[in-house]
Design a protein around this motif. Sequence first.
Motif, PDB file in Angstrom:
ATOM      1  N   LYS A 150       0.652  -1.393   0.073  1.00 14.12           N
ATOM      2  CA  LYS A 150       0.190   0.015  -0.131  1.00 14.12           C
ATOM      3  C   LYS A 150       0.834   1.265  -0.172  1.00 14.12           C
ATOM      4  N   THR A 151       1.582   1.354  -1.064  1.00 12.43           N
ATOM      5  CA  THR A 151       2.605   2.462  -1.046  1.00 12.43           C
ATOM      6  C   THR A 151       2.585   3.057  -2.540  1.00 12.43           C
ATOM      7  N   ASP A 152       3.377   4.213  -2.619  1.00 14.44           N
ATOM      8  CA  ASP A 152       3.515   4.886  -4.087  1.00 14.44           C
ATOM      9  C   ASP A 152       4.678   3.912  -5.052  1.00 14.44           C
ATOM     10  N   PHE A 153       4.488   3.987  -6.342  1.00 11.93           N
ATOM     11  CA  PHE A 153       5.392   3.268  -7.000  1.00 11.93           C
ATOM     12  C   PHE A 153       5.656   4.224  -8.329  1.00 11.93           C
ATOM     13  N   SER A 154       6.935   4.173  -8.626  1.00 10.68           N
ATOM     14  CA  SER A 154       7.395   4.938  -9.858  1.00 10.68           C
ATOM     15  C   SER A 154       8.325   4.175 -10.708  1.00 10.68           C
ATOM     16  N   ARG A 155       8.284   4.397 -11.938  1.00 10.05           N
ATOM     17  CA  ARG A 155       9.109   3.883 -12.947  1.00 10.05           C
ATOM     18  C   ARG A 155      10.034   4.779 -13.548  1.00 10.05           C
ATOM     19  N   ILE A 156      11.298   4.598 -13.741  1.00  7.85           N
ATOM     20  CA  ILE A 156      12.360   5.441 -14.641  1.00  7.85           C
ATOM     21  C   ILE A 156      13.106   4.649 -15.583  1.00  7.85           C
ATOM     22  N   GLN A 157      12.935   4.973 -16.697  1.00  4.72           N
ATOM     23  CA  GLN A 157      13.648   4.233 -17.677  1.00  4.72           C
ATOM     24  C   GLN A 157      15.073   5.083 -18.102  1.00  4.72           C
ATOM     25  N   PHE A 158      16.077   4.161 -17.745  1.00  3.91           N
ATOM     26  CA  PHE A 158      17.350   5.131 -17.922  1.00  3.91           C
ATOM     27  C   PHE A 158      17.756   5.037 -19.468  1.00  3.91           C
ATOM     28  N   THR A 159      18.023   5.945 -19.867  1.00  3.19           N
ATOM     29  CA  THR A 159      18.741   6.010 -21.124  1.00  3.19           C
ATOM     30  C   THR A 159      20.032   6.914 -21.412  1.00  3.19           C
ATOM     31  N   PRO A 160      20.799   6.776 -22.407  1.00  3.15           N
ATOM     32  CA  PRO A 160      22.176   7.699 -22.315  1.00  3.15           C
ATOM     33  C   PRO A 160      22.099   9.184 -22.231  1.00  3.15           C
ATOM     34  N   ASP A 161      20.840   9.678 -22.570  1.00  2.00           N
ATOM     35  CA  ASP A 161      20.528  11.267 -22.390  1.00  2.00           C
ATOM     36  C   ASP A 161      20.004  11.490 -21.138  1.00  2.00           C
ATOM     37  N   LEU A 162      19.865  10.638 -20.136  1.00  2.00           N
ATOM     38  CA  LEU A 162      19.229  11.094 -18.880  1.00  2.00           C
ATOM     39  C   LEU A 162      20.201  11.780 -18.174  1.00  2.00           C
ATOM     40  N   MET A 163      19.570  12.802 -17.316  1.00  2.00           N
ATOM     41  CA  MET A 163      20.386  13.645 -16.402  1.00  2.00           C
ATOM     42  C   MET A 163      19.861  13.651 -15.134  1.00  2.00           C
ATOM     43  N   PRO A 164      20.980  13.670 -14.225  1.00  2.00           N
ATOM     44  CA  PRO A 164      20.420  13.553 -12.915  1.00  2.00           C
ATOM     45  C   PRO A 164      19.194  14.447 -12.388  1.00  2.00           C
ATOM     46  N   SER A 165      19.027  15.476 -12.964  1.00  2.00           N
ATOM     47  CA  SER A 165      18.018  16.389 -12.777  1.00  2.00           C
ATOM     48  C   SER A 165      16.597  15.551 -13.046  1.00  2.00           C
ATOM     49  N   ASP A 166      16.775  15.083 -14.154  1.00  2.00           N
ATOM     50  CA  ASP A 166      15.375  13.987 -14.603  1.00  2.00           C
ATOM     51  C   ASP A 166      15.324  13.028 -13.733  1.00  2.00           C
ATOM     52  N   ILE A 167      15.992  12.697 -12.583  1.00  2.00           N
ATOM     53  CA  ILE A 167      15.737  11.777 -11.530  1.00  2.00           C
ATOM     54  C   ILE A 167      15.433  12.263 -10.168  1.00  2.00           C
ATOM     55  N   LEU A 168      16.321  13.197  -9.747  1.00  2.00           N
ATOM     56  CA  LEU A 168      16.165  13.812  -8.413  1.00  2.00           C
ATOM     57  C   LEU A 168      15.340  15.037  -8.520  1.00  2.00           C
ATOM     58  N   GLY A 169      15.406  15.666  -9.571  1.00  2.00           N
ATOM     59  CA  GLY A 169      14.399  16.955  -9.509  1.00  2.00           C
ATOM     60  C   GLY A 169      15.313  18.120  -9.675  1.00  2.00           C
ATOM     61  N   THR A 170      14.769  19.320  -9.815  1.00  2.00           N
ATOM     62  CA  THR A 170      15.482  20.360 -10.168  1.00  2.00           C
ATOM     63  C   THR A 170      14.640  21.740  -9.544  1.00  2.00           C
ATOM     64  N   SER A 171      15.601  22.725  -9.216  1.00  2.00           N
ATOM     65  CA  SER A 171      14.921  24.135  -8.643  1.00  2.00           C
ATOM     66  C   SER A 171      14.044  24.968  -9.766  1.00  2.00           C
ATOM     67  N   ILE A 172      13.161  25.433  -9.869  1.00  2.00           N
ATOM     68  CA  ILE A 172      12.606  26.496 -10.806  1.00  2.00           C
ATOM     69  C   ILE A 172      12.144  27.635 -10.060  1.00  2.00           C
ATOM     70  N   PHE A 173      12.582  28.479 -10.976  1.00  2.00           N
ATOM     71  CA  PHE A 173      12.320  30.093 -10.431  1.00  2.00           C
ATOM     72  C   PHE A 173      10.707  30.258 -10.370  1.00  2.00           C
TER      73      PHE A 173
END
Length: 344
Positions: A91-114
């Motif tokens: 009874k928890t959340d689930f997410s799936r991330i497809q790793f590709t050669p152009d994937l950046m760390p911010s695509d996984i961890l998140g990023t700061s937006i103004f």
Amino acid sequence: MENSEKDNINTNDAATEQANTDLNFDNRIALEELKNSVDAIKAELGKVIVGQQHFIELLIVSLLVDGHVLIEGVPGIAKTITAKLFAKTLKTDFSRIQFTPDLMPSDILGTSIFNVKTSEFEFKKGPIFSNVILIDEINRAPAKTQAAMFETMEERQITMDGTTYKMDAPFMILATQNPIEQEGTYALPEAQLDRFLFKIKIDYPSVEEEVKIIQTHHNRKGGKPQALINDILSPTQLIEFKTKIQDVIVEEKIIKYIADIITKTRNHPHLYLGGSPRASIATLNAAKAFAAINGRDFVIPDDIKKALVPVLNHRIILTPEREMEGMTTESVIHMIVESVEIPR
């Protein structure tokens, strides 16, 4: 893994199961609810997944001891669907991330937006902020993206712009990789491999299992496998079970048995790299979980043996000569286990 090794493991599992049945003792820790929940998860996954009982049990053990799992196997043998359905039993959340050669760390961890309205930067969380995360083909992403997972896997937190964000419990990473198609892949460094509790190698099913897989698919008549799976375990129950596993009794001679085996990996003539103290601790934790899900509040040598192959698979490296001869890490692990005296 060769057939003879598989037979040995199956024989050991059968012997352990029989021993658990034959033993008549009163546990000092109430483990009946834990064992029933584990059996219920196995039954739910058994509605869709044919075979793979050992794989499923290792996933459950890893969940119970806060471990991450690396799953290796050729495409099409239910690595991803098993991981997804396993997550659905919780009874928890689930997410799936497809790793590709152009994937950046911010695509996984998140990023700061103004934020124009507040004139401040706001952190937008990435898909890693979940409970059970499936990373498909983890070796497809470059080293800097893989390295972004280090803090998350070990510390269960992310530090961005000087702010630390804690991951919600439970937090478990299931990563898959294909051992055959290596073009365009980036081998995981030993430091990251060591952060996985288990490396599970998945084989092709037997003919009988293949028949049942086809029949099961036919009988679903296009229905989604996820629709058949019910959630079993809540985060509150999981915390309670983890606490009980920590209280499982481990005698001093069992601890010495683990230490003797791991130490032998460090000076074995067939191995270039042996297991670290992290491997010893992983073996201990997994063995305690194996004992608990079998209804025992104490660890026996067979629990250690069941944990050793998935714990050491990715932590030991064969010498180039033995690798060229076709020797496997599993065969060396079995060789070492046979050479260490079993505590009585």
